[in-house]
Design a protein around this motif. Structure first.
Motif, PDB file in Angstrom:
ATOM      1  N   ASN A   1     -72.292 103.825  53.585  1.00 19.76           N
ATOM      2  CA  ASN A   1     -71.741 104.607  52.481  1.00 19.76           C
ATOM      3  C   ASN A   1     -72.430 104.148  51.205  1.00 19.76           C
ATOM      4  OD1 ASN A   1     -69.590 104.585  50.055  1.00 19.76           O
ATOM      5  ND2 ASN A   1     -69.128 106.323  51.388  1.00 19.76           N
TER       6      ASN A   1
ATOM      7  N   PHE B   1     -68.817 109.809  54.239  1.00 18.85           N
ATOM      8  CA  PHE B   1     -68.614 110.056  52.813  1.00 18.85           C
ATOM      9  C   PHE B   1     -67.322 110.846  52.590  1.00 18.85           C
ATOM     10  CE2 PHE B   1     -70.058 112.058  48.709  1.00 18.85           C
ATOM     11  CZ  PHE B   1     -70.399 110.901  48.040  1.00 18.85           C
TER      12      PHE B   1
ATOM     13  N   LEU C   1     -75.603 112.903  49.860  1.00 14.71           N
ATOM     14  CA  LEU C   1     -75.528 113.680  51.101  1.00 14.71           C
ATOM     15  C   LEU C   1     -76.862 114.354  51.391  1.00 14.71           C
ATOM     16  CD1 LEU C   1     -71.989 115.296  50.712  1.00 14.71           C
ATOM     17  CD2 LEU C   1     -72.634 113.321  52.108  1.00 14.71           C
TER      18      LEU C   1
ATOM     19  N   ALA D   1     -68.633 114.303  56.015  1.00 11.47           N
ATOM     20  CA  ALA D   1     -68.245 114.434  54.618  1.00 11.47           C
ATOM     21  C   ALA D   1     -66.960 115.246  54.498  1.00 11.47           C
ATOM     22  CB  ALA D   1     -69.368 115.104  53.823  1.00 11.47           C
TER      23      ALA D   1
END
Length: 378
Positions: free
Chosen positions: A205, A280, A291, A303
């Motif tokens: 991350n 994420f 991203l 995500a």
């Protein structure tokens, strides 16, 4: 020479800073000269590179830390320097403070571009409500001060601008050079050896350690994932106001030996090759540059659904998951992706995907350069 004064750089190597630099590097520096107005008391991100391009950096006090000194300095700056610039490019996450726009207008900068980079405020609670009220009020004032309205996504535009302005908004893609982020086995081997991560499952991350990026929930997800794979490590790259609280949570969850806080990295590119998956669970994003960076590497991505614009999806191995789903559900999705070896290994396929989605910086920088040099919005 077209001279642009740019606002939005900080000492953080974050998304907005990266977007500005991705474009700045590719502009024709014989046609466009950029200087930077900042409120950072320390050296800003990419300062050495900015100086290499002969860009000047003007620093004024922060309104939050020194309000009186700030007002004197910002007024003095525009009074003394506004006539030097053809354009003021203002990169903003919200409209709580539009002093810069007012002063640029007052002292005669003819072109003022607002560039929206987010879809909501960082703050919550009473403070958040007050700031939201100011933001909403200032939305209705923009036509008095700005000439051009840009946004990183339609979602950002919808939150940032009044309905009267939306038809004027130009979407500026958070483009990058995709092959710069390509998977490299050498980066993977070198960094894994350095940090003792050989033969480990690595969940990654990258982002400021704060409420928006939601690393607190990521820790819950990771704790659940360890029940499925005790050989895993979570790498967190970034700094921020929640760092201490996150480290305390790591201790309470008894996962300290499996979580590594790497701090802020000037160059995050090699780390995408280290990760086996990028997770994420952000509360909200204007778009989410990391991203795109992760997808340029080919690493599978999970995500947040609904609060991150779907425009960010370039590769098929990016999956959106609702924050209403449990940490266990997210953990099971991670396991499924890893079991299926979801990394995209074809560099050519990734480049094609980015070009089709208009996220190739070479193509987009040419378009944005023309926008700067034109007198009308395209």
């Amino acid at each position: 020479m077209y001279k642009v004064l740019t606002f939005g750089m900080t000492d953080n190597y974050g998304g907005v800073e990266s977007v500005i630099m991705n474009y700045y590097r590719r502009f024709d520096h014989k046609k466009i000269k950029m200087d930077f107005l900042v409120t950072s008391s320390s050296e800003i991100a990419y300062s050495s590179e900015i100086k290499k391009y002969e860009g000047k950096i003007f620093s004024i006090p922060s309104r939050h830390d020194a309000p009186i000194a700030y007002h004197k300095s910002v007024n003095k700056f525009f009074k003394n320097h506004a006539q030097e610039y053809d354009c003021f490019w203002v990169n903003m996450n919200n409209l709580v403070n539009i002093d810069y726009l007012k002063l640029a207008k007052k002292y005669g900068i003819k072109r003022i571009i607002i560039h929206a980079h987010n879809t909501r405020l960082m703050e919550t609670g009473i403070k958040g409500k007050i700031r939201e009220g100011i933001h909403q009020y200032n939305k209705k004032q923009l036509l008095r001060y700005a000439t051009d309205f840009w946004a990183c996504s339609q979602d950002a535009a919808n939150w940032f601008y009044d309905k009267k302005i939306l038809s004027k908004v130009c979407i500026i893609k958070n483009a990058l050079k995709e092959d710069k982020y390509s998977y490299k086995e050498s980066n993977r081997t070198k960094l894994r050896k350095k940090y003792g991560l050989e033969n480990k499952t690595i969940i990654g991350n990258i982002g400021r350690l704060n409420y928006q990026k939601n690393q607190s929930f990521l820790l819950d997800i990771f704790a659940q994932y360890l029940l499925l794979d005790e050989n895993a490590k979570l790498l967190l790259i970034g700094k921020g106001e929640e760092e201490r609280a996150l480290k305390e949570k790591v201790k309470k969850l008894d996962i300290a030996s499996n979580v590594i806080f790497l701090g802020m990295k000037e160059n995050v590119i090699p780390w995408y090759s280290v990760f086996d998956i990028f997770v994420f669970p952000s509360h909200f994003e204007g778009l989410g540059l990391v991203l795109l960076e992760a997808q340029a590497n080919g690493v599978p991505v999970l995500a947040t659904k609904d609060t991150i614009p779907t425009d960010v999806k370039v590769n098929e191995n990016l999956e959106f998951i609702s924050l209403s789903k449990s940490a266990k559900y997210w953990a099971e999705k991670i396991k499924k992706n890893l079991d299926n070896d979801a990394r995209i290994k074809s560099k050519e396929a990734i480049v094609t995907n980015f070009q089709k989605a208009n996220y190739d910086i070479d193509l987009e920088a040419e378009r944005v350069e023309k926008l700067f040099l034109s007198t009308t919005i395209k």
